[in-house]
Scaffold this motif. Structure first.
Motif, mmCIF file in Angstrom:
data_model
loop_
_atom_site.group_PDB
_atom_site.id
_atom_site.type_symbol
_atom_site.label_atom_id
_atom_site.label_comp_id
_atom_site.label_asym_id
_atom_site.label_seq_id
_atom_site.Cartn_x
_atom_site.Cartn_y
_atom_site.Cartn_z
ATOM 1 N N GLN A 460 9.591 78.716 36.670
ATOM 2 C CA GLN A 460 10.325 78.473 35.430
ATOM 3 C C GLN A 460 10.189 79.670 34.481
ATOM 4 O O GLN A 460 11.147 80.085 33.841
ATOM 5 C CB GLN A 460 9.796 77.206 34.754
ATOM 6 C CG GLN A 460 10.608 76.803 33.521
ATOM 7 C CD GLN A 460 10.020 75.596 32.845
ATOM 8 O OE1 GLN A 460 8.811 75.543 32.623
ATOM 9 N NE2 GLN A 460 10.861 74.613 32.535
ATOM 10 N N GLU A 461 8.962 80.253 34.432
ATOM 11 C CA GLU A 461 8.735 81.421 33.563
ATOM 12 C C GLU A 461 9.631 82.591 33.964
ATOM 13 O O GLU A 461 10.036 83.387 33.119
ATOM 14 C CB GLU A 461 7.271 81.864 33.649
ATOM 15 C CG GLU A 461 6.285 80.922 32.982
ATOM 16 C CD GLU A 461 4.846 81.360 33.251
ATOM 17 O OE1 GLU A 461 4.643 82.519 33.687
ATOM 18 O OE2 GLU A 461 3.932 80.545 33.056
ATOM 19 N N THR A 462 9.901 82.707 35.252
ATOM 20 C CA THR A 462 10.697 83.842 35.740
ATOM 21 C C THR A 462 12.194 83.548 35.732
ATOM 22 O O THR A 462 12.990 84.336 36.258
ATOM 23 C CB THR A 462 10.262 84.221 37.160
ATOM 24 O OG1 THR A 462 10.410 83.084 38.025
ATOM 25 C CG2 THR A 462 8.824 84.700 37.179
ATOM 26 N N GLY A 463 12.595 82.400 35.162
ATOM 27 C CA GLY A 463 14.011 82.075 35.063
ATOM 28 C C GLY A 463 14.586 81.439 36.308
ATOM 29 O O GLY A 463 15.816 81.308 36.409
ATOM 30 N N ARG A 464 13.752 81.039 37.237
ATOM 31 C CA ARG A 464 14.237 80.435 38.484
ATOM 32 C C ARG A 464 14.089 78.914 38.372
ATOM 33 O O ARG A 464 13.308 78.274 39.060
ATOM 34 C CB ARG A 464 13.457 81.002 39.664
ATOM 35 C CG ARG A 464 13.692 82.501 39.825
ATOM 36 C CD ARG A 464 12.596 83.227 40.555
ATOM 37 N NE ARG A 464 12.497 82.874 41.961
ATOM 38 C CZ ARG A 464 11.664 83.475 42.820
ATOM 39 N NH1 ARG A 464 10.880 84.477 42.400
ATOM 40 N NH2 ARG A 464 11.618 83.083 44.076
ATOM 41 N N ALA A 465 14.883 78.335 37.437
ATOM 42 C CA ALA A 465 14.723 76.928 37.067
ATOM 43 C C ALA A 465 15.022 75.984 38.228
ATOM 44 O O ALA A 465 14.361 74.955 38.395
ATOM 45 C CB ALA A 465 15.605 76.601 35.863
ATOM 46 N N ALA A 466 16.048 76.285 39.017
ATOM 47 C CA ALA A 466 16.392 75.395 40.133
ATOM 48 C C ALA A 466 15.231 75.304 41.126
ATOM 49 O O ALA A 466 14.874 74.211 41.599
ATOM 50 C CB ALA A 466 17.658 75.902 40.816
ATOM 51 N N GLU A 467 14.626 76.456 41.443
ATOM 52 C CA GLU A 467 13.478 76.436 42.355
ATOM 53 C C GLU A 467 12.306 75.698 41.727
ATOM 54 O O GLU A 467 11.570 74.969 42.413
ATOM 55 C CB GLU A 467 13.075 77.870 42.702
ATOM 56 C CG GLU A 467 14.092 78.615 43.546
ATOM 57 C CD GLU A 467 13.644 80.042 43.823
ATOM 58 O OE1 GLU A 467 12.641 80.232 44.534
ATOM 59 O OE2 GLU A 467 14.292 80.976 43.285
ATOM 60 N N ALA A 468 12.143 75.876 40.408
ATOM 61 C CA ALA A 468 11.051 75.192 39.717
ATOM 62 C C ALA A 468 11.244 73.682 39.796
ATOM 63 O O ALA A 468 10.270 72.929 40.044
ATOM 64 C CB ALA A 468 10.983 75.646 38.269
ATOM 65 N N GLN A 469 12.483 73.230 39.616
ATOM 66 C CA GLN A 469 12.744 71.782 39.699
ATOM 67 C C GLN A 469 12.504 71.254 41.107
ATOM 68 O O GLN A 469 11.981 70.155 41.286
ATOM 69 C CB GLN A 469 14.180 71.500 39.262
ATOM 70 C CG GLN A 469 14.368 71.606 37.762
ATOM 71 C CD GLN A 469 15.688 71.013 37.321
ATOM 72 O OE1 GLN A 469 16.665 71.004 38.075
ATOM 73 N NE2 GLN A 469 15.729 70.514 36.097
ATOM 74 N N ALA A 470 12.870 72.028 42.107
ATOM 75 C CA ALA A 470 12.645 71.595 43.492
ATOM 76 C C ALA A 470 11.153 71.407 43.750
ATOM 77 O O ALA A 470 10.733 70.424 44.386
ATOM 78 C CB ALA A 470 13.239 72.611 44.458
ATOM 79 N N GLU A 471 10.356 72.325 43.244
ATOM 80 C CA GLU A 471 8.907 72.190 43.431
ATOM 81 C C GLU A 471 8.364 71.003 42.641
ATOM 82 O O GLU A 471 7.475 70.290 43.110
ATOM 83 C CB GLU A 471 8.196 73.477 42.995
ATOM 84 C CG GLU A 471 8.580 74.723 43.773
ATOM 85 C CD GLU A 471 8.238 74.637 45.254
ATOM 86 O OE1 GLU A 471 7.418 73.785 45.639
ATOM 87 O OE2 GLU A 471 8.808 75.423 46.046
ATOM 88 N N ALA A 472 8.920 70.775 41.432
ATOM 89 C CA ALA A 472 8.481 69.636 40.623
ATOM 90 C C ALA A 472 8.769 68.318 41.334
ATOM 91 O O ALA A 472 7.963 67.372 41.294
ATOM 92 C CB ALA A 472 9.156 69.674 39.261
ATOM 93 N N ARG A 473 9.935 68.203 41.988
ATOM 94 C CA ARG A 473 10.255 66.979 42.727
ATOM 95 C C ARG A 473 9.247 66.728 43.842
ATOM 96 O O ARG A 473 8.853 65.585 44.085
ATOM 97 C CB ARG A 473 11.672 67.072 43.310
ATOM 98 C CG ARG A 473 12.783 67.030 42.264
ATOM 99 C CD ARG A 473 14.142 66.890 42.932
ATOM 100 N NE ARG A 473 15.215 67.049 41.960
ATOM 101 C CZ ARG A 473 15.837 68.189 41.704
ATOM 102 N NH1 ARG A 473 15.522 69.299 42.387
ATOM 103 N NH2 ARG A 473 16.790 68.228 40.796
ATOM 104 N N ARG A 474 8.836 67.798 44.501
ATOM 105 C CA ARG A 474 7.864 67.625 45.588
ATOM 106 C C ARG A 474 6.514 67.180 45.033
ATOM 107 O O ARG A 474 5.780 66.420 45.678
ATOM 108 C CB ARG A 474 7.720 68.932 46.366
ATOM 109 C CG ARG A 474 9.000 69.347 47.063
ATOM 110 C CD ARG A 474 8.847 70.595 47.889
ATOM 111 N NE ARG A 474 8.012 70.393 49.063
ATOM 112 C CZ ARG A 474 7.799 71.303 50.006
ATOM 113 N NH1 ARG A 474 8.381 72.493 49.900
ATOM 114 N NH2 ARG A 474 7.031 71.037 51.038
ATOM 115 N N VAL A 475 6.191 67.629 43.817
ATOM 116 C CA VAL A 475 4.948 67.171 43.183
ATOM 117 C C VAL A 475 5.055 65.679 42.881
ATOM 118 O O VAL A 475 4.118 64.901 43.141
ATOM 119 C CB VAL A 475 4.658 67.965 41.892
ATOM 120 C CG1 VAL A 475 3.490 67.341 41.125
ATOM 121 C CG2 VAL A 475 4.356 69.429 42.218
ATOM 122 N N LEU A 476 6.204 65.254 42.357
ATOM 123 C CA LEU A 476 6.372 63.844 41.976
ATOM 124 C C LEU A 476 6.381 62.913 43.188
ATOM 125 O O LEU A 476 6.085 61.717 43.055
ATOM 126 C CB LEU A 476 7.661 63.674 41.164
ATOM 127 C CG LEU A 476 7.617 64.284 39.750
ATOM 128 C CD1 LEU A 476 8.996 64.261 39.117
ATOM 129 C CD2 LEU A 476 6.601 63.524 38.894
#
Length: 495
Positions: A460-476
């Protein structure tokens, strides 16, 4: 071991160092083999033991590294001009101490006092003195006391310049003080003043107690300064008298560079390795010589053995990469080159073999160290590097910490903790792309929701929000109540 002076004044510290040096010489004169102080200090350095008050267990480790079965420990006191010495024998295997050997007298008689103790210690050893007590005491060196004290002060001095200055003053008072001359030659080699060392050591006459050590060190000085033919000539005489592994190894290096005589350097080194098969420096020298003689496969064999013993040996990995390339084993060479850069990134420009480089290892003493590191696996070595990295990081040395972690990752590439620490180090250093890659390596080795969340936050810090969300879903998926992951999902990816 230098006896402990306890609360003695700082200006009496010379006593302990002088006793250690003089006792060794006196034991040798009595026929009892004993190790030089220089070798003790070399073993301490190899074991990374500081020059500080040491425990009995540490002394035993040093003794084992030198192949000694017994150590001499003790204490001294100097009251006015009266010196008292109390020494004990420590059995390295059992850890038991003998009853004390005690002597006292005027400090001006320190060498005589040490000689009396040496006689008693020799009687307690397995090799009995070959002289009578009276004959032994009569042949002990007897330099004037001011020279003896100056020598002791030189041995005890902290910096190299002071040591040389004080020992030179001892020789000015007694030019025949051969123990001091030998010590000065060693210091001049340490200072890389090789011509001065050669000249100093050359003043020790043949046939004296110090002559073999002097000739051996002259070979060292000549090898270091590129005087190959002179080194080969003296080395040949040494091995004719006694072919020790160290003398053979150094002689082979003189033959390699000097190109004289009918002997092949590799044949001489094979003999040295037969006499001391566990010495990695000799094995490395043999590999280097074999590569120089056009035998890369033989070099590869010995270098593999060196690296098994010393996984962090960057020079061995460099030469192995060269040897693999020379043998036509290109893919193996490329893989090994990764290890070279992990161990020492400054070698990046050394891709082409350069046999003119002085990578051979000149042995500075005939007493070889037996430092057992071969029982540690590469994973265990990597664990030690992680500890060093954490200490360096805590002290503010981010670059040093990153270097140790990089070496650890090469040795143990599937350890998730190493990659996690590397990811955090790169993130702190601002190299976010490398940090992302290391986080992914960590997760590839072992799934960890907390680490995945760190990766998501970095993306998310690097502006790669879509990838960040994909990783967040895997955490959830494994931690549905994770608030940080839920907040990341609320951030819409850029259009």
């Amino acid at each position: 071991v230098p006896p402990d002076g306890g609360e003695a004044a700082a200006d009496a510290a010379w006593v302990g160092e002088l006793v250690a040096e003089a006792l060794r010489a006196a034991l040798e004169l009595a026929g009892t083999p004993a190790l030089e102080s220089a070798d003790r200090l070399r073993a301490q350095a190899a074991l990374e033991i500081p020059r500080a008050p040491l425990t009995r267990a540490t002394f035993i480790r040093i003794g084992e590294a030198l192949g000694a079965d017994r150590l001499v420990l003790g204490s001294y006191s100097l009251t006015g001009s009266r010196l008292s010495l109390s020494l004990r024998l420590l059995d390295a295997e059992r850890g038991s101490l003998s009853a004390p050997f005690v002597v006292s007298g005027p400090q001006e008689q320190i060498l005589s006092l040490v000689g009396r103790l040496a006689w008693d210690l020799a009687l307690a050893s397995s090799t009995q003195p070959h002289l009578t007590r009276e004959a032994f005491l009569a042949v002990l060196p007897a330099p004037p006391f001011p020279a003896v004290k100056a020598f002791g002060q030189g041995l005890a001095a902290r910096d190299l310049a002071s040591r040389k200055r004080l020992i030179r003053s001892a020789l000015a008072l007694d030019p025949d003080y051969q123990a001091a001359r030998l010590a000065l030659g060693r210091l001049e080699i340490e200072a890389r003043d090789f011509q001065a060392a050669y000249d100093t050591l050359g003043r020790i006459p043949e046939g004296t107690a110090k002559s073999r050590s002097a000739r051996f060190l002259q070979v060292v000085a000549m090898l270091e300064s590129g005087r190959w033919r002179d080194a080969a000539a003296i080395g040949a005489r040494l091995i004719a008298q006694q072919p020790t592994p160290a003398a053979l190894s150094n002689h082979a290096l003189a033959l390699l560079r000097g190109g004289t005589g009918e002997l092949k350097a590799s044949d001489v080194l094979r003999k040295a390795l037969e006499l001391s098969p566990t010495t990695s420096d000799i094995a490395f020298n043999l590999a280097w010589v074999l590569l120089s003689e056009g035998n890369p496969e033989g070099a590869i064999f010995h270098l593999r053995a060196v690296i098994r013993e010393e996984p962090l040996d960057a020079h061995a990995r460099l030469v192995l990469a060269w040897a693999l390339g020379k043998a036509g084993r290109v893919s193996e060479a490329q893989q090994e080159w990764k290890g070279v850069l992990a161990m020492n990134p400054s070698y990046e420009s050394l891709t082409n073999p350069d046999l003119s480089r002085r990578l051979e290892r000149v042995l500075a003493s005939e007493r070889l160290l037996v430092v057992d590191r071969g029982t540690r696996s590469e994973a265990e070595v990597a664990a030690g590097l992680i500890g060093r990295a954490e200490k360096l990081s805590a002290s503010g040395d981010a670059g040093g910490s990153l270097r140790e972690l990089t070496r650890a990752a090469y040795l143990d590439p599937y350890a998730p903790r190493i990659h996690l620490l590397l990811a955090r180090a790169h993130r702190r250093g601002g190299d976010k792309e490398k940090a992302v890659n290391e986080y992914r390596m960590t997760l590839w080795s072992r799934e960890d929701p907390a680490v995945r969340l760190e990766l998501a936050q970095l993306l998310q810090e690097t502006g790669r929000a879509a990838e960040a969300q994909a990783e967040a879903r895997r955490v959830l998926q494994v931690d549905p109540g994770n608030e940080f992951a839920r907040k990341l999902l609320l951030t819409a990816p850029p259009k």
